[in-house]
Design a protein around this motif. Structure first.
Motif, PDB file in Angstrom:
ATOM      1  N   VAL A 111       0.815  -1.223   0.000  1.00  0.00           N
ATOM      2  CA  VAL A 111       0.000   0.000   0.000  1.00  0.00           C
ATOM      3  C   VAL A 111       0.841   1.263   0.000  1.00  0.00           C
ATOM      4  O   VAL A 111       0.297   2.371  -0.109  1.00  0.00           O
ATOM      5  N   LYS A 112       2.143   1.120   0.114  1.00  0.00           N
ATOM      6  CA  LYS A 112       3.017   2.277   0.190  1.00  0.00           C
ATOM      7  C   LYS A 112       2.853   3.158  -1.049  1.00  0.00           C
ATOM      8  O   LYS A 112       2.835   2.656  -2.174  1.00  0.00           O
ATOM      9  N   GLY A 113       2.709   4.456  -0.834  1.00  0.00           N
ATOM     10  CA  GLY A 113       2.519   5.392  -1.934  1.00  0.00           C
ATOM     11  C   GLY A 113       1.074   5.582  -2.349  1.00  0.00           C
ATOM     12  O   GLY A 113       0.755   6.519  -3.088  1.00  0.00           O
ATOM     13  N   ARG A 114       0.181   4.714  -1.863  1.00  0.00           N
ATOM     14  CA  ARG A 114      -1.247   4.832  -2.204  1.00  0.00           C
ATOM     15  C   ARG A 114      -2.099   5.157  -0.976  1.00  0.00           C
ATOM     16  O   ARG A 114      -3.105   5.852  -1.099  1.00  0.00           O
ATOM     17  N   PHE A 115      -1.725   4.635   0.164  1.00  0.00           N
ATOM     18  CA  PHE A 115      -2.485   4.822   1.407  1.00  0.00           C
ATOM     19  C   PHE A 115      -1.733   5.783   2.327  1.00  0.00           C
ATOM     20  O   PHE A 115      -0.504   5.793   2.359  1.00  0.00           O
ATOM     21  N   THR A 116      -2.508   6.549   3.094  1.00  0.00           N
ATOM     22  CA  THR A 116      -1.936   7.457   4.082  1.00  0.00           C
ATOM     23  C   THR A 116      -2.693   7.331   5.396  1.00  0.00           C
ATOM     24  O   THR A 116      -3.913   7.482   5.422  1.00  0.00           O
ATOM     25  N   ILE A 117      -1.955   7.045   6.462  1.00  0.00           N
ATOM     26  CA  ILE A 117      -2.561   6.985   7.793  1.00  0.00           C
ATOM     27  C   ILE A 117      -2.328   8.317   8.488  1.00  0.00           C
ATOM     28  O   ILE A 117      -1.260   8.935   8.349  1.00  0.00           O
ATOM     29  N   SER A 118      -3.327   8.761   9.220  1.00  0.00           N
ATOM     30  CA  SER A 118      -3.207  10.010   9.973  1.00  0.00           C
ATOM     31  C   SER A 118      -4.078   9.914  11.221  1.00  0.00           C
ATOM     32  O   SER A 118      -4.849   8.964  11.366  1.00  0.00           O
ATOM     33  N   ARG A 119      -3.940  10.886  12.106  1.00  0.00           N
ATOM     34  CA  ARG A 119      -4.746  10.862  13.321  1.00  0.00           C
ATOM     35  C   ARG A 119      -5.042  12.275  13.783  1.00  0.00           C
ATOM     36  O   ARG A 119      -4.277  13.210  13.510  1.00  0.00           O
ATOM     37  N   ASP A 120      -6.152  12.387  14.484  1.00  0.00           N
ATOM     38  CA  ASP A 120      -6.545  13.645  15.115  1.00  0.00           C
ATOM     39  C   ASP A 120      -6.795  13.320  16.580  1.00  0.00           C
ATOM     40  O   ASP A 120      -7.864  12.797  16.932  1.00  0.00           O
ATOM     41  N   ASN A 121      -5.823  13.610  17.419  1.00  0.00           N
ATOM     42  CA  ASN A 121      -5.942  13.239  18.832  1.00  0.00           C
ATOM     43  C   ASN A 121      -7.034  14.028  19.546  1.00  0.00           C
ATOM     44  O   ASN A 121      -7.613  13.539  20.521  1.00  0.00           O
ATOM     45  N   ALA A 122      -7.328  15.205  19.068  1.00  0.00           N
ATOM     46  CA  ALA A 122      -8.409  15.986  19.679  1.00  0.00           C
ATOM     47  C   ALA A 122      -9.763  15.325  19.450  1.00  0.00           C
ATOM     48  O   ALA A 122     -10.686  15.493  20.254  1.00  0.00           O
ATOM     49  N   LYS A 123      -9.872  14.574  18.368  1.00  0.00           N
ATOM     50  CA  LYS A 123     -11.123  13.890  18.043  1.00  0.00           C
ATOM     51  C   LYS A 123     -11.066  12.397  18.349  1.00  0.00           C
ATOM     52  O   LYS A 123     -12.016  11.668  18.053  1.00  0.00           O
ATOM     53  N   ASN A 124      -9.938  11.935  18.898  1.00  0.00           N
ATOM     54  CA  ASN A 124      -9.778  10.497  19.197  1.00  0.00           C
ATOM     55  C   ASN A 124     -10.058   9.640  17.965  1.00  0.00           C
ATOM     56  O   ASN A 124     -10.727   8.600  18.059  1.00  0.00           O
ATOM     57  N   THR A 125      -9.550  10.068  16.842  1.00  0.00           N
ATOM     58  CA  THR A 125      -9.856   9.400  15.587  1.00  0.00           C
ATOM     59  C   THR A 125      -8.585   9.185  14.771  1.00  0.00           C
ATOM     60  O   THR A 125      -7.721  10.063  14.714  1.00  0.00           O
ATOM     61  N   VAL A 126      -8.491   8.012  14.166  1.00  0.00           N
ATOM     62  CA  VAL A 126      -7.412   7.709  13.233  1.00  0.00           C
ATOM     63  C   VAL A 126      -8.045   7.438  11.868  1.00  0.00           C
ATOM     64  O   VAL A 126      -9.155   6.914  11.782  1.00  0.00           O
ATOM     65  N   TYR A 127      -7.341   7.845  10.822  1.00  0.00           N
ATOM     66  CA  TYR A 127      -7.868   7.762   9.465  1.00  0.00           C
ATOM     67  C   TYR A 127      -6.950   6.913   8.585  1.00  0.00           C
ATOM     68  O   TYR A 127      -5.759   6.785   8.838  1.00  0.00           O
ATOM     69  N   LEU A 128      -7.548   6.384   7.525  1.00  0.00           N
ATOM     70  CA  LEU A 128      -6.771   5.725   6.480  1.00  0.00           C
ATOM     71  C   LEU A 128      -7.310   6.222   5.143  1.00  0.00           C
ATOM     72  O   LEU A 128      -8.406   5.857   4.739  1.00  0.00           O
TER      73      LEU A 128
END
Length: 122
Positions: free
Chosen positions: A64-81
């Motif tokens: 998935v490298k180069g196509r997927f990006t993981i991120s997070r918003d600690n203020a919202k207690n949420t992680v994204y893909l």
């Protein structure tokens, strides 16, 4: 009690994009590495990506490298893909995972969400 709830899955065509979300509750979210895994039919669950507690360090499976990006918003207690350029081989149930140990870069994951289905048609 830690709870992880994924959302954002669906049926898309090859080349499309999707963004998965994982809402965490039950403890302080910002001190833990978080990860995404996936499991395709007839296959074992596999690692997709993880992100350190502050978001500074990320790691991806080669597939998935180069196509997927993981991120997070600690203020919202949420992680994204964020998943771009999706391929039929990305079809799987995607799971969010959290460890029970704080401040570990590559932890053992002890908590799992219920999963969200991603289906990519060719």
């Amino acid at each position: 009690q830690v709870q992880l709830v994924e959302s954002g899955g669906g049926l898309v065509q090859a080349g499309d994009s999707l963004r998965l979300s994982c809402a965490a509750s039950g403890r302080t979210f910002s001190s833990y590495t978080m990860a995404w895994f996936r499991q395709a039919p007839g296959k074992e669950r596999e690692f997709v990506a993880d992100i350190s507690w502050g978001g500074s360090f990320t790691r991806y499976a080669d597939s998935v490298k180069g196509r997927f990006t993981i991120s997070r918003d600690n203020a919202k207690n949420t992680v994204y893909l964020q998943m771009n350029s999706l391929k039929p081989e990305d079809t799987a149930v995607y799971y969010c995972a959290a460890p029970s140990v704080r401040l570990v870069v590559r932890p053992k994951y002890d908590y799992w969400g219920q999963g969200t289905q991603v289906t990519v048609s060719s």
